[in-house]
Design a protein around this motif. Structure first.
Motif, PDB file in Angstrom:
ATOM      1  N   LYS A 300       0.846  -1.195   0.000  1.00 18.06           N
ATOM      2  CA  LYS A 300       0.000   0.000   0.000  1.00 18.06           C
ATOM      3  C   LYS A 300       0.877   1.239   0.000  1.00 18.06           C
ATOM      4  CE  LYS A 300      -4.038   2.064   0.154  1.00 18.06           C
ATOM      5  NZ  LYS A 300      -5.055   1.863  -0.904  1.00 18.06           N
ATOM      6  N   ALA A 301       0.564   2.169  -0.897  1.00 19.50           N
ATOM      7  CA  ALA A 301       1.308   3.432  -0.970  1.00 19.50           C
ATOM      8  C   ALA A 301       0.315   4.571  -1.190  1.00 19.50           C
ATOM      9  CB  ALA A 301       2.317   3.386  -2.106  1.00 19.50           C
ATOM     10  N   TYR A 302       0.720   5.746  -0.719  1.00 21.98           N
ATOM     11  CA  TYR A 302      -0.035   6.975  -0.974  1.00 21.98           C
ATOM     12  C   TYR A 302       0.898   7.903  -1.742  1.00 21.98           C
ATOM     13  CZ  TYR A 302      -3.341   5.168   2.443  1.00 21.98           C
ATOM     14  OH  TYR A 302      -4.254   4.375   3.107  1.00 21.98           O
ATOM     15  N   GLY A 303       0.672   7.994  -3.049  1.00 21.34           N
ATOM     16  CA  GLY A 303       1.594   8.761  -3.880  1.00 21.34           C
ATOM     17  C   GLY A 303       2.954   8.081  -3.889  1.00 21.34           C
ATOM     18  N   ASP A 304       3.988   8.848  -3.552  1.00 27.19           N
ATOM     19  CA  ASP A 304       5.350   8.301  -3.525  1.00 27.19           C
ATOM     20  C   ASP A 304       5.695   7.644  -2.190  1.00 27.19           C
ATOM     21  OD1 ASP A 304       5.784   9.224  -6.090  1.00 27.19           O
ATOM     22  OD2 ASP A 304       6.543  11.175  -5.408  1.00 27.19           O
ATOM     23  N   LYS A 305       4.776   7.746  -1.211  1.00 31.74           N
ATOM     24  CA  LYS A 305       5.071   7.223   0.120  1.00 31.74           C
ATOM     25  C   LYS A 305       4.521   5.809   0.277  1.00 31.74           C
ATOM     26  CE  LYS A 305       4.640   8.168   5.067  1.00 31.74           C
ATOM     27  NZ  LYS A 305       4.081   9.057   6.105  1.00 31.74           N
ATOM     28  N   CYS A 306       5.423   4.841   0.397  1.00 29.06           N
ATOM     29  CA  CYS A 306       5.032   3.450   0.623  1.00 29.06           C
ATOM     30  C   CYS A 306       4.898   3.221   2.128  1.00 29.06           C
ATOM     31  CB  CYS A 306       6.078   2.498   0.042  1.00 29.06           C
ATOM     32  SG  CYS A 306       5.745   0.767   0.365  1.00 29.06           S
ATOM     33  N   VAL A 307       3.733   2.753   2.567  1.00 31.22           N
ATOM     34  CA  VAL A 307       3.527   2.537   4.004  1.00 31.22           C
ATOM     35  C   VAL A 307       3.550   1.056   4.375  1.00 31.22           C
ATOM     36  CG1 VAL A 307       2.300   4.697   4.402  1.00 31.22           C
ATOM     37  CG2 VAL A 307       1.007   2.689   3.686  1.00 31.22           C
ATOM     38  N   GLY A 325       5.240   1.866  15.997  1.00 30.13           N
ATOM     39  CA  GLY A 325       5.975   2.658  15.020  1.00 30.13           C
ATOM     40  C   GLY A 325       5.592   4.115  15.174  1.00 30.13           C
ATOM     41  N   PRO A 326       6.348   5.016  14.546  1.00 32.68           N
ATOM     42  CA  PRO A 326       6.065   6.450  14.685  1.00 32.68           C
ATOM     43  C   PRO A 326       4.725   6.829  14.067  1.00 32.68           C
ATOM     44  CG  PRO A 326       7.773   6.068  13.039  1.00 32.68           C
ATOM     45  CD  PRO A 326       7.525   4.760  13.702  1.00 32.68           C
ATOM     46  N   ASN A 327       4.212   7.975  14.489  1.00 32.89           N
ATOM     47  CA  ASN A 327       2.950   8.474  13.943  1.00 32.89           C
ATOM     48  C   ASN A 327       3.060   8.643  12.433  1.00 32.89           C
ATOM     49  OD1 ASN A 327       1.410   8.756  16.366  1.00 32.89           O
ATOM     50  ND2 ASN A 327       2.668  10.517  16.895  1.00 32.89           N
ATOM     51  N   GLY A 328       2.003   8.219  11.730  1.00 33.43           N
ATOM     52  CA  GLY A 328       1.950   8.414  10.289  1.00 33.43           C
ATOM     53  C   GLY A 328       2.703   7.387   9.480  1.00 33.43           C
ATOM     54  N   CYS A 329       3.205   6.321  10.131  1.00 32.25           N
ATOM     55  CA  CYS A 329       4.022   5.340   9.395  1.00 32.25           C
ATOM     56  C   CYS A 329       3.178   4.310   8.650  1.00 32.25           C
ATOM     57  CB  CYS A 329       4.994   4.642  10.341  1.00 32.25           C
ATOM     58  SG  CYS A 329       4.182   3.589  11.559  1.00 32.25           S
ATOM     59  N   GLY A 330       1.892   4.177   9.004  1.00 35.90           N
ATOM     60  CA  GLY A 330       1.042   3.220   8.290  1.00 35.90           C
ATOM     61  C   GLY A 330       0.414   2.151   9.156  1.00 35.90           C
ATOM     62  N   LYS A 331       0.493   2.272  10.489  1.00 36.40           N
ATOM     63  CA  LYS A 331      -0.058   1.247  11.379  1.00 36.40           C
ATOM     64  C   LYS A 331      -1.578   1.099  11.189  1.00 36.40           C
ATOM     65  CE  LYS A 331       1.368   3.226  15.161  1.00 36.40           C
ATOM     66  NZ  LYS A 331       1.897   4.459  14.536  1.00 36.40           N
ATOM     67  N   SER A 332      -2.270   2.228  11.203  1.00 39.96           N
ATOM     68  CA  SER A 332      -3.727   2.190  11.025  1.00 39.96           C
ATOM     69  C   SER A 332      -4.095   1.699   9.632  1.00 39.96           C
ATOM     70  CB  SER A 332      -4.340   3.570  11.275  1.00 39.96           C
ATOM     71  OG  SER A 332      -4.225   3.933  12.634  1.00 39.96           O
ATOM     72  N   THR A 333      -3.256   2.036   8.646  1.00 42.31           N
ATOM     73  CA  THR A 333      -3.507   1.547   7.279  1.00 42.31           C
ATOM     74  C   THR A 333      -3.473   0.027   7.246  1.00 42.31           C
ATOM     75  OG1 THR A 333      -2.572   3.545   6.277  1.00 42.31           O
ATOM     76  CG2 THR A 333      -2.653   1.581   4.904  1.00 42.31           C
ATOM     77  N   PHE A 483       7.135  -1.062  12.613  1.00 38.95           N
ATOM     78  CA  PHE A 483       7.262  -0.328  11.351  1.00 38.95           C
ATOM     79  C   PHE A 483       8.617   0.381  11.341  1.00 38.95           C
ATOM     80  CE2 PHE A 483       2.948  -1.358  10.879  1.00 38.95           C
ATOM     81  CZ  PHE A 483       2.521  -1.004   9.601  1.00 38.95           C
ATOM     82  N   ARG A 484       9.454   0.027  10.342  1.00 39.14           N
ATOM     83  CA  ARG A 484      10.806   0.567  10.265  1.00 39.14           C
ATOM     84  C   ARG A 484      10.946   1.675   9.223  1.00 39.14           C
ATOM     85  NH1 ARG A 484      13.631  -0.636  14.817  1.00 39.14           N
ATOM     86  NH2 ARG A 484      13.802  -2.884  15.196  1.00 39.14           N
ATOM     87  N   GLY A 485       9.871   1.985   8.513  1.00 44.28           N
ATOM     88  CA  GLY A 485       9.941   3.007   7.470  1.00 44.28           C
ATOM     89  C   GLY A 485       9.972   2.405   6.090  1.00 44.28           C
ATOM     90  N   ASN A 486       9.475   3.173   5.114  1.00 42.03           N
ATOM     91  CA  ASN A 486       9.435   2.739   3.709  1.00 42.03           C
ATOM     92  C   ASN A 486       8.678   1.425   3.524  1.00 42.03           C
ATOM     93  OD1 ASN A 486      11.054   4.953   2.839  1.00 42.03           O
ATOM     94  ND2 ASN A 486      12.883   3.837   3.524  1.00 42.03           N
ATOM     95  N   GLY A 487       7.687   1.203   4.376  1.00 38.36           N
ATOM     96  CA  GLY A 487       6.841   0.025   4.233  1.00 38.36           C
ATOM     97  C   GLY A 487       7.380  -1.239   4.855  1.00 38.36           C
ATOM     98  N   VAL A 488       8.578  -1.185   5.441  1.00 38.65           N
ATOM     99  CA  VAL A 488       9.200  -2.371   6.034  1.00 38.65           C
ATOM    100  C   VAL A 488       8.592  -2.633   7.415  1.00 38.65           C
ATOM    101  CG1 VAL A 488      11.348  -3.408   6.866  1.00 38.65           C
ATOM    102  CG2 VAL A 488      11.347  -2.004   4.786  1.00 38.65           C
ATOM    103  N   ILE A 489       8.098  -3.857   7.631  1.00 42.58           N
ATOM    104  CA  ILE A 489       7.519  -4.251   8.917  1.00 42.58           C
ATOM    105  C   ILE A 489       8.313  -5.439   9.453  1.00 42.58           C
ATOM    106  CG2 ILE A 489       5.448  -5.051  10.112  1.00 42.58           C
ATOM    107  CD1 ILE A 489       3.805  -3.776   7.838  1.00 42.58           C
TER     108      ILE A 489
END
Length: 617
Positions: A300-307, A325-333, A483-489
């Motif tokens: 799943k990505a939003y534009g250029d940001k892969c969550v 993981g940090p806020n906005g990293c994609g946990k809720s997604t 969540f480690r960033g760039n969609g990596v879990i």
């Protein structure tokens, strides 16, 4: 950040006496006495709806009490962080945060501190306008604004809401080094344990004070309740004796008899201690087959940001998984994909036919403010079936602290925390066997959290919980999705404390590895220096690049020296914060290396310039 420093004054900063507050016929509290002194780090706790926020507003001067007095030291500076902060939308966020700020420390760069702390709390562009931010970002920005204000007392309503674990740890360090006093409402028990030395508990309209952090408060509260119950047992025994005497036909003829009758009446009319109500939640769930929930190669990505990138997992029966993981990293997604609320860009999710999912979202669903509490629950189920037998909707409401008066009240009369508790009750009334909880600890009081944790520990099904609450994660989960960033879990075994210990071990190893890398870089750098030295022009003439470098190198060196000077000041200010100090020392090491290289380069270029000038002469 260096928060405002309280001035050296008398110990008493604020004294409240006999405070009372009601809204219509509903009394929130009465007879409240409290004092805040220099050095007090106070936590205010209690069940949602008991008036904690109202009491804070009264202490902050934002609202008036119906009765009682508040005495404040002359010139007392109080700064209030509300649950829902307001901003001037015509100004940028940074301008809002530093607006009208003055400080006793003339050497502080408030704008620089504000910008750095906004970025630290997840606001990447401090120059945006407040209207462009989410509610959580606005609350974090207001926290920065509050901490930058020169105050004697900070009054903080839910400062830990919308902070991830790292942000909360930063706030802990900030408040531990804060020179003034503060009082805060928070349901983060580790936070209370770490930063407070005094606990105020608002319980059934009365305020109790404890000179303790949260752990010690639990002990002292249990002792108080046991003492009250023991006193009540003695009073009951004495009352039975007095009642028997009265029934024998006592006549109020003598002074002695009159005193006896007065004692009987006092015992009869005494205020009896109310035993603490608890949120009792019996586990009601549906049978689960072999196939549960399977995620395959989710992206799943939003534009250029892969969550979320290539996430696969088969959830097993009775698993307890925390997502951090940090806020906005994609946990809720991720949890919204697992529940089917949103679709992945690629990959698939398969759900077993017997799976019944209960999804407790961050945002409460729409609740008709005119609907009665009991009807909202009955719309889900009239009765639930548990191992203890059938439990009616009304009884479940009582166990969730919605007594008869609250059950038949409109939902619009409930506080935010009470609505959250009601929403949780509805989810559990659905008898799920898969519970997906997105920030379940937000806006729930500590008592509700404690009983929820006990309920979840005996829940016969799968639990997936997104949470920043370290206490909750330690008590509940045995595996984490990080969540480690760039969609990596990353999957990590253990609870939150296990995870943090592993992370600290990695951080401890990092300096050694960094030193090895630095040694290798130093060798490369030395080779490089020798290279440009040996390749110095045979003819005494600067190349075009060397000439340009020689013209700017003095300014570059001066700039590096200024940065080092500022960094030394930051290091001095943060001498009590290990994590911040470690970060600053790394920066200083890098700057020093750059300065050494520039200085050596300057020596070479300056020597070359002097020899060229001498040759020309």
């Amino acid at each position: 950040m260096h928060p405002g420093r309280g001035l050296k004054v008398d110990m008493n900063l604020l004294v409240a006496e006999n405070l009372a507050k009601s809204y219509g016929p509903n009394e929130l509290f009465s007879g409240v006495d409290l004092g805040i002194n220099e050095g007090d780090k106070c936590g205010l706790i209690g069940i949602n709806g008991t008036g904690k926020t109202t009491l804070l507003k009264i202490l902050a001067g934002e609202e008036e009490a119906d009765e009682g007095t508040i005495t404040r030291r002359n010139g007392l500076r109080t700064t209030y962080l509300p649950q829902t902060p307001e901003f001037d939308d015509s100004l940028t966020l940074l301008q809002n945060v530093i607006k009208d700020k003055t400080h006793s420390d003339a050497y502080r760069n408030l704008e620089g501190e504000a910008r750095a702390d906004l970025i630290r709390l997840g606001i990447e562009d401090p120059d945006v306008f407040p209207s462009q931010l989410s509610g959580g970002q606005r609350k974090r920005a207001a926290l920065v604004r509050t901490l930058l204000t020169d105050s004697d007392i900070l009054v903080l309503d839910e400062p830990t809401n919308h902070l991830d674990a790292e942000m909360t740890e930063w706030l802990e360090e900030t408040l531990k080094s804060y020179k003034g006093a503060f009082i805060c409402i928070t349901h983060d028990r580790y936070f209370l344990d770490e930063v407070t030395n005094k606990i105020f508990e608002l319980d059934k309209g009365k305020l109790y004070s404890y000179i303790a952090n949260y752990s010690k408060f639990i002990e002292l509260k249990a002792e108080r309740e046991q003492s009250e119950l023991a006193t009540e047992r003695k009073a009951k025994s004495l009352f039975r004796q007095e009642l028997a005497w009265m029934l024998r036909g006592a006549r109020a003829r003598t002074t002695k008899q009159k005193a006896h009758i007065a004692r009987f009446e006092a015992l009869r009319d005494r205020k009896k201690p109310v035993e603490t109500e608890e949120v009792e939640m019996f586990s009601a769930f549906s049978r689960m087959g072999r196939k549960t929930l399977e995620a395959e190669h989710l992206h799943k990505a939003y534009g250029d940001k892969c969550v979320v990138d290539d996430f696969s997992y088969i959830f097993l029966q009775n698993e307890r998984i925390g997502i951090i993981g940090p806020n906005g990293c994609g946990k809720s997604t991720l949890v919204k994909m697992l529940t089917g609320v949103i679709e992945p860009d690629s990959g698939k999710i398969e759900t077993g036919v017997t799976i019944k999912c209960g999804y407790f979202a961050q945002e409460c669903e729409f609740m008709d403010p005119g609907q009665r509490v009991i009807d909202y629950i009955r719309d889900t189920a009239e009765v639930i079936h548990t191992k203890e037998g059938n439990v009616t909707a009304s009884k479940m409401c009582e166990r969730f602290l919605f007594g008869p008066d609250k059950q038949y009240a409109p939902i619009g009369k409930l506080s935010g925390g009470e609505k959250r508790r009601l929403y949780l009750l509805k989810i559990l009334m659905e008898a799920p066997n898969l519970l997906i909880l997105d920030e379940p600890t937000n806006d729930l009081d500590i008592m509700t959290l404690t009983i929820l944790e006990d309920y979840l520990s005996g829940f016969e099904g799968i639990i997936i919980a997104v949470s920043h609450d370290r206490y909750f994660l330690d008590k509940l989960v045995n595996r984490l999705f990080v969540f480690r960033g760039n969609g990596v879990i990353e999957q990590v075994e253990g609870n939150y404390t296990d995870f943090r210990e592993k992370e600290m071990e990695k951080e401890a190893e990092a300096p050694e590895k960094a030193g090895q890398r630095a040694g290798a870089q130093a060798k490369d750098s030395a080779s490089s220096k020798e290279s440009w030295k040996s390749s110095a022009p045979k003819k005494l003439k600067m190349s075009y690049q060397e000439q340009k470098e020689f013209e700017t190198i003095d300014d570059e060196i001066a700039g590096l020296e200024d940065k080092l000077k500022s960094l030394d000041e930051e290091i001095e200010k943060n001498s009590s914060s290990y994590s911040k100090l470690d970060e600053l020392m790394k920066q200083k090491e890098e700057l020093t290396t750059q300065l050494d290289e520039k200085t050596e380069r300057w020596i070479y270029l300056n020597d070359l310039a002097e020899r060229i000038a001498a040759e020309r002469n």
